[in-house]
Design a protein around this motif. Structure first.
Motif, PDB file in Angstrom:
ATOM      1  N   GLY A  18       0.777  -0.926  -0.172  1.00  0.00           N
ATOM      2  CA  GLY A  18      -0.031   0.192   0.250  1.00  0.00           C
ATOM      3  C   GLY A  18       0.891   1.032   0.022  1.00  0.00           C
ATOM      4  O   GLY A  18       0.593   2.661   0.061  1.00  0.00           O
ATOM      5  N   THR A  19       1.695   1.356  -0.477  1.00  0.00           N
ATOM      6  CA  THR A  19       2.636   2.149  -0.145  1.00  0.00           C
ATOM      7  C   THR A  19       2.503   3.005  -1.805  1.00  0.00           C
ATOM      8  O   THR A  19       2.269   2.221  -2.409  1.00  0.00           O
ATOM      9  N   ALA A  20       3.879   4.469  -1.852  1.00  0.00           N
ATOM     10  CA  ALA A  20       3.504   4.926  -3.146  1.00  0.00           C
ATOM     11  C   ALA A  20       3.892   4.184  -4.304  1.00  0.00           C
ATOM     12  O   ALA A  20       2.952   4.277  -5.445  1.00  0.00           O
ATOM     13  N   GLN A  21       4.664   3.157  -4.202  1.00  0.00           N
ATOM     14  CA  GLN A  21       5.478   2.441  -5.199  1.00  0.00           C
ATOM     15  C   GLN A  21       4.681   1.088  -4.986  1.00  0.00           C
ATOM     16  O   GLN A  21       5.296   0.328  -4.073  1.00  0.00           O
ATOM     17  N   PRO A  22       4.203   0.366  -5.274  1.00  0.00           N
ATOM     18  CA  PRO A  22       3.063  -0.821  -5.152  1.00  0.00           C
ATOM     19  C   PRO A  22       4.577  -1.504  -4.886  1.00  0.00           C
ATOM     20  O   PRO A  22       5.335  -1.763  -5.792  1.00  0.00           O
ATOM     21  N   ASN A  23       4.259  -2.813  -4.203  1.00  0.00           N
ATOM     22  CA  ASN A  23       5.551  -3.273  -3.743  1.00  0.00           C
ATOM     23  C   ASN A  23       4.957  -5.102  -2.811  1.00  0.00           C
ATOM     24  O   ASN A  23       4.149  -4.850  -2.436  1.00  0.00           O
ATOM     25  N   LEU A  24       5.644  -5.719  -3.706  1.00  0.00           N
ATOM     26  CA  LEU A  24       5.067  -6.997  -3.097  1.00  0.00           C
ATOM     27  C   LEU A  24       6.344  -8.040  -2.462  1.00  0.00           C
ATOM     28  O   LEU A  24       7.316  -8.135  -3.592  1.00  0.00           O
ATOM     29  N   GLY A  25       6.586  -8.955  -1.369  1.00  0.00           N
ATOM     30  CA  GLY A  25       7.648  -9.836  -1.194  1.00  0.00           C
ATOM     31  C   GLY A  25       7.458 -10.613  -1.889  1.00  0.00           C
ATOM     32  O   GLY A  25       6.510 -11.611  -1.946  1.00  0.00           O
ATOM     33  N   ALA A  26       8.369 -11.506  -2.418  1.00  0.00           N
ATOM     34  CA  ALA A  26       8.807 -12.338  -2.787  1.00  0.00           C
ATOM     35  C   ALA A  26       8.587 -13.845  -1.698  1.00  0.00           C
ATOM     36  O   ALA A  26       7.138 -14.777  -2.141  1.00  0.00           O
ATOM     37  N   GLY A  27       8.101 -13.629  -0.329  1.00  0.00           N
ATOM     38  CA  GLY A  27       8.095 -14.295   0.860  1.00  0.00           C
ATOM     39  C   GLY A  27       6.425 -14.212   0.679  1.00  0.00           C
ATOM     40  O   GLY A  27       5.203 -15.217   1.382  1.00  0.00           O
ATOM     41  N   ASP A  28       5.454 -12.936   0.516  1.00  0.00           N
ATOM     42  CA  ASP A  28       4.285 -13.199   0.352  1.00  0.00           C
ATOM     43  C   ASP A  28       3.783 -13.688  -0.300  1.00  0.00           C
ATOM     44  O   ASP A  28       2.673 -14.183  -1.045  1.00  0.00           O
ATOM     45  N   LEU A  29       5.056 -13.396  -1.789  1.00  0.00           N
ATOM     46  CA  LEU A  29       3.763 -14.079  -3.224  1.00  0.00           C
ATOM     47  C   LEU A  29       4.237 -15.851  -3.032  1.00  0.00           C
ATOM     48  O   LEU A  29       3.030 -16.537  -3.466  1.00  0.00           O
ATOM     49  N   SER A  30       4.742 -16.610  -2.281  1.00  0.00           N
ATOM     50  CA  SER A  30       5.160 -17.690  -1.980  1.00  0.00           C
ATOM     51  C   SER A  30       3.509 -18.370  -1.079  1.00  0.00           C
ATOM     52  O   SER A  30       3.233 -19.039  -1.603  1.00  0.00           O
ATOM     53  N   LEU A  31       3.045 -17.124  -0.755  1.00  0.00           N
ATOM     54  CA  LEU A  31       1.729 -17.445  -0.525  1.00  0.00           C
ATOM     55  C   LEU A  31       0.188 -17.301  -0.457  1.00  0.00           C
ATOM     56  O   LEU A  31      -0.923 -18.384  -0.570  1.00  0.00           O
ATOM     57  N   PHE A  32       0.461 -16.908  -2.216  1.00  0.00           N
ATOM     58  CA  PHE A  32      -1.155 -17.269  -3.254  1.00  0.00           C
ATOM     59  C   PHE A  32      -1.950 -18.447  -3.201  1.00  0.00           C
ATOM     60  O   PHE A  32      -1.097 -19.566  -3.259  1.00  0.00           O
ATOM     61  N   ALA A  33      -2.662 -17.929  -3.062  1.00  0.00           N
ATOM     62  CA  ALA A  33      -3.667 -19.028  -3.844  1.00  0.00           C
ATOM     63  C   ALA A  33      -4.137 -19.874  -4.787  1.00  0.00           C
ATOM     64  O   ALA A  33      -4.186 -18.859  -5.624  1.00  0.00           O
ATOM     65  N   VAL A  34      -3.643 -20.903  -5.309  1.00  0.00           N
ATOM     66  CA  VAL A  34      -3.510 -21.241  -6.933  1.00  0.00           C
ATOM     67  C   VAL A  34      -4.460 -22.874  -7.029  1.00  0.00           C
ATOM     68  O   VAL A  34      -4.457 -23.471  -6.043  1.00  0.00           O
ATOM     69  N   PRO A  35      -5.162 -22.667  -8.114  1.00  0.00           N
ATOM     70  CA  PRO A  35      -6.313 -23.604  -7.710  1.00  0.00           C
ATOM     71  C   PRO A  35      -5.018 -25.471  -9.124  1.00  0.00           C
ATOM     72  O   PRO A  35      -5.157 -24.756 -10.255  1.00  0.00           O
ATOM     73  N   LEU A  36      -5.218 -26.059  -8.297  1.00  0.00           N
ATOM     74  CA  LEU A  36      -3.375 -26.489  -9.510  1.00  0.00           C
ATOM     75  C   LEU A  36      -4.463 -28.323  -9.483  1.00  0.00           C
ATOM     76  O   LEU A  36      -5.310 -29.001  -8.999  1.00  0.00           O
ATOM     77  N   PRO A  37      -4.829 -28.059 -11.183  1.00  0.00           N
ATOM     78  CA  PRO A  37      -5.359 -29.146 -11.467  1.00  0.00           C
ATOM     79  C   PRO A  37      -4.529 -30.667 -11.809  1.00  0.00           C
ATOM     80  O   PRO A  37      -3.304 -30.243 -11.517  1.00  0.00           O
ATOM     81  N   PRO A  38      -5.264 -31.665 -11.951  1.00  0.00           N
ATOM     82  CA  PRO A  38      -4.019 -32.708 -12.369  1.00  0.00           C
ATOM     83  C   PRO A  38      -3.503 -32.101 -13.753  1.00  0.00           C
ATOM     84  O   PRO A  38      -3.960 -31.423 -14.904  1.00  0.00           O
ATOM     85  N   LEU A  39      -1.977 -32.587 -14.003  1.00  0.00           N
ATOM     86  CA  LEU A  39      -1.179 -32.398 -15.265  1.00  0.00           C
ATOM     87  C   LEU A  39      -2.446 -32.735 -17.191  1.00  0.00           C
ATOM     88  O   LEU A  39      -1.950 -31.544 -17.965  1.00  0.00           O
TER      89      LEU A  39
END
Length: 469
Positions: A399-420
């Motif tokens: 939420g700072t003036a320059q949008p910023n996302l940490g790699a640690g936070d990115l690792s927590l993102f939810a991903v719907p994973l189907p079979p290959l």
């Protein structure tokens, strides 16, 4: 003693404004004359320093590029001296003239001093002059006469020196009516095409949403599960750790039901981004290349957010590091097929890396699959463009003036994973459907370009006396 312009009657001003025959750009119909704009039009020098709460104010940001649309805001809180204008005047943005910001204003008020105010004239229809400003050669003239590198401005003297074809007043009025009639029809068509174009991102987002809910592959007879695919990923990950090719990843918390954005098929599984993908930061230490160590030519690209275009890496503006600097980097080294994601500034901008090797700027991370599988990369690439990913970013953006996302936070993102196997099918379906959408988008853009070209043709004919009834 010669009269100044204010002392001249309109006929005298016209005579004084005539362009010598040898300087005239092209031949005009009988009764038309080539004149310098300054001979028939005045720039207002009226200023105002104090404003009432209901005074209307126009800044450059209130004039739309290319369209002539002018919107006012309330002058309350506006400080410093401003130019004064009246209804019927032409407002012309002199800052960055390539933006082509000008229009005939329909109300009175004050404007930025970066806007020239051309007064109404008894010799020339202001609406016709306003159309003349839209011609490419006039825009080019203004740009070529602007001064300043970061904030180029064209001065009033140069604009008033422009050569203008001046028809008789009755012909001017006819031309304005004819141009506006033709433009109205083209604008109506343009609005319909623009609506199709504007809906492109909405349709794309809807297709991606259906894909990540399993709706596009409901009829697929799938016998494997996401668990099978996860077991394969975990086995490769464990082997890489054993061979000391990667450090043992930090254990991520299990996903709670509250964290799962929506229902997915039974054969799928919600996982953390970092469970299935490597997130690799660039080298931000002493080995990070300085500006003088980046070159315009070379063999090893150094990628910044500027280079990410249309989900790939554009070669325009690409910079390079030499072999010595590349070998000093401890991390952030790219290989062909990696995904590159911007986590600072242009948050979420992403693309697939097409070159054999390279390195990333500090605003980026590398997304690398544990499995060398194109379907997996394509599936995640679509995920990075989805509304689901944008929603995940909104949870963790600092939420700072320059949008910023940490790699640690990115690792927590939810991903719907189907079979290959289902990932393969989802990618194939999306390629087909989004391919059609892209064809529609390109077709719409071609039509819009054709409409703009038709407008330029109308104006060119009008100012050569070739626009009939």
């Amino acid at each position: 003693m010669a009269k100044n312009k204010k002392e001249m009657i309109p006929e005298e001003r016209l005579a004084a404004a005539l362009v010598p025959e040898e300087e005239q750009p092209y031949e005009l119909p009988d009764g038309w004359k080539w004149v310098h704009l300054g001979g028939i039009l005045d720039v207002s020098k009226k200023k105002m320093e104090e404003f009432t709460p209901d005074t209307k104010y126009v800044g450059l940001e209130n004039i739309e590029k290319d369209t002539g649309v002018i919107r006012a805001v309330n002058a309350d809180g506006i400080k410093s001296t401003k130019n004064v204008f009246e209804a019927g005047d032409i407002l012309y943005g002199k800052l960055r003239p390539y933006l082509n910001k000008h229009g005939v204003v329909e109300f009175s008020g004050v404007c930025s001093t970066d806007i020239l105010v051309f007064k109404t004239s008894p010799l020339m229809e202001n609406k016709l002059i306003n159309h003349y400003f839209d011609l490419p050669q006039v825009i080019s003239f203004a740009v070529s006469h602007s001064k300043g590198i970061n904030l180029p401005r064209v001065n009033a003297k140069d604009i008033l020196n422009i050569c203008v074809p001046l028809p008789p007043l009755s012909e001017q009025q006819r031309l304005v009516a004819r141009i506006e009639s033709l433009f109205a029809k083209l604008d109506a068509a343009k609005a319909k095409v623009q609506a199709v174009l504007d809906a492109h991102e909405t349709r794309k987002a809807a297709l991606l949403d259906e894909a990540f809910r399993g709706k596009l592959t409901e009829t697929l007879d799938e016998t494997s599960t996401a668990e099978d695919f996860l077991d394969e990923i975990y086995a490769v990950k464990a082997q890489l750790v054993k061979e000391k090719k990667i450090k043992k990843p930090k254990r991520l918390p299990s996903m709670t039901d509250e964290e799962k954005p929506f229902e997915i098929p039974n054969t799928w599984r919600w996982v953390r981004f970092g469970d299935i993908l490597r997130i690799i930061n660039g080298d931000r230490g002493k080995n990070y290349p300085s500006k003088k160590e980046l070159h315009e030519a070379g063999d090893i690209p150094f990628i910044s957010a500027l280079n990410i275009q249309d989900n790939t890496i554009a070669t325009e503006h690409l910079l390079y590091v030499d072999e010595e600097r590349y070998n000093l980097l401890r991390s952030g080294k790219l290989k062909k097929g990696d995904l590159v994601l911007c986590i600072r500034g242009s948050l979420g901008k992403n693309g697939r890396y097409p070159f054999d090797r390279g390195a990333i700027a500090s605003s980026l991370v590398i997304i690398r699959s544990y499995l060398d599988n194109d379907a997996m990369y394509d599936y995640i690439s679509f995920y990075l463009d989805s509304l689901l990913f944008k929603n995940e970013m909104s949870k963790y953006d600092n939420g700072t003036a320059q949008p910023n996302l940490g790699a640690g936070d990115l690792s927590l993102f939810a991903v719907p994973l189907p079979p290959l196997a289902e990932q393969h099918e989802i990618v194939a379906v999306l390629d087909r459907l989004l391919g059609r959408e892209e064809e529609v988008r390109q077709s719409a853009e071609s039509v819009l370009a054709a409409i703009d070209s038709m407008k330029q043709s109308i104006l060119a004919r009008a100012f050569r006396g070739e626009l009939g009834a």
